[in-house]
Structures are given as structure tokens and as C-alpha cells.
Write a protein that holds these residues in place. Structure first.
Motif, PDB file in Angstrom:
ATOM      1  N   ALA A  25      33.300  41.206  49.958  1.00  0.00           N
ATOM      2  CA  ALA A  25      33.199  40.360  48.760  1.00  0.00           C
ATOM      3  C   ALA A  25      32.469  41.073  47.624  1.00  0.00           C
ATOM      4  O   ALA A  25      32.899  41.017  46.471  1.00  0.00           O
ATOM      5  CB  ALA A  25      32.480  39.061  49.103  1.00  0.00           C
ATOM      6  N   ALA A  26      31.370  41.751  47.954  1.00  0.00           N
ATOM      7  CA  ALA A  26      30.543  42.368  46.909  1.00  0.00           C
ATOM      8  C   ALA A  26      31.093  43.693  46.401  1.00  0.00           C
ATOM      9  O   ALA A  26      31.003  43.990  45.212  1.00  0.00           O
ATOM     10  CB  ALA A  26      29.120  42.571  47.430  1.00  0.00           C
ATOM     11  N   LEU A  30      36.726  40.688  47.351  1.00  0.00           N
ATOM     12  CA  LEU A  30      37.696  39.865  48.071  1.00  0.00           C
ATOM     13  C   LEU A  30      37.284  38.396  48.102  1.00  0.00           C
ATOM     14  O   LEU A  30      36.102  38.074  48.153  1.00  0.00           O
ATOM     15  CB  LEU A  30      37.852  40.355  49.519  1.00  0.00           C
ATOM     16  CG  LEU A  30      39.035  41.306  49.787  1.00  0.00           C
ATOM     17  CD1 LEU A  30      38.921  42.567  48.941  1.00  0.00           C
ATOM     18  CD2 LEU A  30      39.114  41.657  51.262  1.00  0.00           C
ATOM     19  N   ARG A  31      38.280  37.514  48.061  1.00  0.00           N
ATOM     20  CA  ARG A  31      38.062  36.081  48.245  1.00  0.00           C
ATOM     21  C   ARG A  31      37.766  35.838  49.732  1.00  0.00           C
ATOM     22  O   ARG A  31      38.139  36.647  50.583  1.00  0.00           O
ATOM     23  CB  ARG A  31      39.317  35.293  47.851  1.00  0.00           C
ATOM     24  CG  ARG A  31      39.732  35.467  46.391  1.00  0.00           C
ATOM     25  CD  ARG A  31      41.095  34.812  46.159  1.00  0.00           C
ATOM     26  NE  ARG A  31      41.502  34.915  44.753  1.00  0.00           N
ATOM     27  CZ  ARG A  31      42.222  35.918  44.247  1.00  0.00           C
ATOM     28  NH1 ARG A  31      42.602  36.914  45.036  1.00  0.00           N
ATOM     29  NH2 ARG A  31      42.566  35.938  42.978  1.00  0.00           N
ATOM     30  N   ARG A  32      37.159  34.709  50.029  1.00  0.00           N
ATOM     31  CA  ARG A  32      36.824  34.370  51.414  1.00  0.00           C
ATOM     32  C   ARG A  32      38.060  34.383  52.312  1.00  0.00           C
ATOM     33  O   ARG A  32      38.036  34.894  53.433  1.00  0.00           O
ATOM     34  CB  ARG A  32      36.143  32.997  51.463  1.00  0.00           C
ATOM     35  CG  ARG A  32      35.496  32.656  52.791  1.00  0.00           C
ATOM     36  CD  ARG A  32      34.901  31.269  52.773  1.00  0.00           C
ATOM     37  NE  ARG A  32      35.923  30.242  52.573  1.00  0.00           N
ATOM     38  CZ  ARG A  32      35.762  28.946  52.840  1.00  0.00           C
ATOM     39  NH1 ARG A  32      34.609  28.508  53.306  1.00  0.00           N
ATOM     40  NH2 ARG A  32      36.727  28.083  52.637  1.00  0.00           N
ATOM     41  N   SER A  33      39.166  33.836  51.813  1.00  0.00           N
ATOM     42  CA  SER A  33      40.413  33.786  52.595  1.00  0.00           C
ATOM     43  C   SER A  33      40.963  35.187  52.866  1.00  0.00           C
ATOM     44  O   SER A  33      41.599  35.438  53.895  1.00  0.00           O
ATOM     45  CB  SER A  33      41.469  32.959  51.860  1.00  0.00           C
ATOM     46  OG  SER A  33      41.750  33.525  50.587  1.00  0.00           O
ATOM     47  N   ASP A 152      30.116  34.049  44.679  1.00  0.00           N
ATOM     48  CA  ASP A 152      29.438  34.724  43.564  1.00  0.00           C
ATOM     49  C   ASP A 152      29.354  36.236  43.772  1.00  0.00           C
ATOM     50  O   ASP A 152      29.131  36.981  42.812  1.00  0.00           O
ATOM     51  CB  ASP A 152      28.030  34.147  43.360  1.00  0.00           C
ATOM     52  CG  ASP A 152      28.066  32.716  42.840  1.00  0.00           C
ATOM     53  OD1 ASP A 152      29.037  32.367  42.146  1.00  0.00           O
ATOM     54  OD2 ASP A 152      27.133  31.945  43.137  1.00  0.00           O
ATOM     55  N   LEU A 153      29.513  36.689  45.018  1.00  0.00           N
ATOM     56  CA  LEU A 153      29.514  38.138  45.284  1.00  0.00           C
ATOM     57  C   LEU A 153      30.715  38.788  44.604  1.00  0.00           C
ATOM     58  O   LEU A 153      30.665  39.937  44.189  1.00  0.00           O
ATOM     59  CB  LEU A 153      29.561  38.409  46.797  1.00  0.00           C
ATOM     60  CG  LEU A 153      28.303  38.044  47.589  1.00  0.00           C
ATOM     61  CD1 LEU A 153      28.525  38.269  49.074  1.00  0.00           C
ATOM     62  CD2 LEU A 153      27.089  38.846  47.113  1.00  0.00           C
ATOM     63  N   ARG A 154      31.794  38.026  44.473  1.00  0.00           N
ATOM     64  CA  ARG A 154      32.996  38.495  43.765  1.00  0.00           C
ATOM     65  C   ARG A 154      32.660  38.710  42.290  1.00  0.00           C
ATOM     66  O   ARG A 154      33.102  39.662  41.665  1.00  0.00           O
ATOM     67  CB  ARG A 154      34.087  37.444  43.951  1.00  0.00           C
ATOM     68  CG  ARG A 154      35.481  37.873  43.594  1.00  0.00           C
ATOM     69  CD  ARG A 154      36.468  36.867  44.186  1.00  0.00           C
ATOM     70  NE  ARG A 154      37.589  36.576  43.302  1.00  0.00           N
ATOM     71  CZ  ARG A 154      38.673  37.321  43.194  1.00  0.00           C
ATOM     72  NH1 ARG A 154      38.784  38.425  43.900  1.00  0.00           N
ATOM     73  NH2 ARG A 154      39.664  36.978  42.392  1.00  0.00           N
ATOM     74  N   LEU A 175      40.327  42.813  41.304  1.00  0.00           N
ATOM     75  CA  LEU A 175      40.059  41.495  41.881  1.00  0.00           C
ATOM     76  C   LEU A 175      41.326  40.714  42.219  1.00  0.00           C
ATOM     77  O   LEU A 175      41.266  39.714  42.936  1.00  0.00           O
ATOM     78  CB  LEU A 175      39.204  40.657  40.924  1.00  0.00           C
ATOM     79  CG  LEU A 175      37.778  41.165  40.652  1.00  0.00           C
ATOM     80  CD1 LEU A 175      37.085  40.259  39.647  1.00  0.00           C
ATOM     81  CD2 LEU A 175      36.962  41.243  41.925  1.00  0.00           C
ATOM     82  N   GLY A 176      42.462  41.152  41.683  1.00  0.00           N
ATOM     83  CA  GLY A 176      43.723  40.473  41.978  1.00  0.00           C
ATOM     84  C   GLY A 176      43.927  39.196  41.201  1.00  0.00           C
ATOM     85  O   GLY A 176      44.528  38.248  41.696  1.00  0.00           O
TER      86      GLY A 176
END
Length: 212
Positions: A25-26, A30-33, A152-154, A175-176
Motif C-alpha cells: 500500500a505504501a 495498492l488498494r486493499r483488494s 491513507d498509505l496509498r 496508482l491505477g
């Protein structure tokens, strides 16, 4: 988080089940999914790439928590290939070794339903998105770090990219985001922060007003 906070976070999560999630994520944004949905076949150790193409989400249907696996990302733009950096490659090799050892220790009781996934626990079960959401704030509290959401790490990832001169277009691709307006809307405050820094720099040479 700024780079100093992230550095501390990386240190405290080393060896913890949340480590993979935090780094994905950081650093990769990446998103959680996307974190939970990452599979070994998405990693190309020869070409040194990581491809985001599979997601795992958790929804509640009729009062029951259900896991939904998809061989597609949130949007077409979310499908992306990123460089596999040495520290993350080292973590993956460490996780692969752990999985092989756990498989031998557990024998027939090792869960094979999540075969192919990277983010599994000691008995081979897929680490659920809800676990990340619940475990992340506990780690922050335990070590006295500022409270933020896992998502928020994203944002921290984008902030670091922006601070290092990466353009909004490049951040969008990393980030996509399907639309650059999403990127610019979320990170408008970064522009303002840079203006504050500029103002402070000017203040350093601004003549002080002397009152009688």
C-alpha cells in the motif's frame, strides 16, 4: 505519512502478518483488494515486474461475510505492471520460503483453497481484507504512531512520488486511477503544501518590520 513516519512503520511491521500489506500500500500504492488479491503468477522474478490484475473483496450478504475473487481490477486503468524493487523481492522470497515450511509442518491440514495467493496465513488460509482493516490501527496504537486508515498509505505513496518530482500523469498510472481528475482532486493539497513551502522560503529573506 511522511517518509520518516513510513520508515518507522516499515521497521515495526517487519515479520508481522501486516508487513506485506503495508509495503504494497505504501510503496506500490495498492488498494486493499489488490493487496489481498495478489498471486504468485503476478510476479515475474526474471523480468522484475509485478502485475496488478486480480482482486479480492469482502462483502456481507444476508448477514454473512463473503469473499469475492475477481480476475479483473476495479477499472481497466487499475490493471498495471510495476517494477519489482529489490527490498520487495527479498520480502517475497522470504514469504515463499515461509509458505513452503508451513506447508511441510502442517501436512494434510494445510489449507489449499487459497493456492496461488501470496497473502496467506500459517495454515494456508487467505488473509481477509477485514483482517488488514482491523489489525493495522492496532499496530499503530501499539507503537505510538499517528492514527491513519490503511487506505491513507496509498495517499502517502502519492505524496512521496509528488515530492520527488513525479508528474500527476505518472502518479495516475502508478496508482491505477482511470481519470487524472481523480488523481489531481485527491492530491490538490500537495500543490498547496508546496506553495506553503515556497512562502516559508520567501519569508526567510523577507525584511522584518521594525515597530517604534
Amino acid at each position: 505519512y511522511d517518509e520518516h513516519e513510513l520508515e518507522k512503520l516499515f521497521q515495526i511491521v517487519r515479520g508481522d502478518p501486516i508487513e506485506l500489506g503495508v509495503i504494497l500500500a505504501a510503496f506500490y500504492g495498492l488498494r486493499r483488494s489488490e493487496v489481498v488479491g495478489l498471486k504468485w503468477d503476478a510476479i515475474d522474478f526474471k523480468k522484475k515486474t509485478i502485475t496488478i490484475r486480480h482482486t479480492v473483496t469482502q462483502v456481507t450478504l444476508n448477514g454473512k461475510s463473503t469473499i469475492i475473487e475477481k480476475d479483473r481490477t476495479k477499472t481497466k486503468s487499475s490493471y498495471r505492471t510495476l517494477p519489482l524493487v529489490p527490498p520487495f523481492e527479498e520480502l517475497l522470497h522470504r514469504l515463499k520460503l515461509q509458505q513452503e515450511q508451513n506447508r511441510k509442518l502442517c501436512g494434510k491440514s494445510y489449507n489449499t483453497e487459497a493456492e496461488g495467493y501470496i497473502y496467506v496465513n500459517e495454515i494456508g488460509e487467505l488473509v481477509k481484507p477485514g483482517y488488514i482493516t482491523q489489525h493495522f490501527p492496532l499496530i499503530l496504537e501499539k507503537y505510538g504512531l499517528r492514527k491513519i486508515r490503511f487506505h491513507d498509505l496509498r495517499h502517502s505513496c502519492a505524496s512521496l512520488l509528488y515530492a520527488n518530482g513525479v508528474s500527476l500523469k505518472e502518479i495516475q498510472e502508478w496508482l491505477g486511477h482511470s481519470d487524472i481528475s481523480t488523481t489531481s482532486n485527491i492530491y490538490t493539497h500537495l500543490d498547496f503544501n508546496s506553495k506553503v513551502a515556497s512562502a516559508n522560503a520567501i519569508m526567510g529573506v523577507y525584511p522584518t518590520v521594525v515597530h517604534d
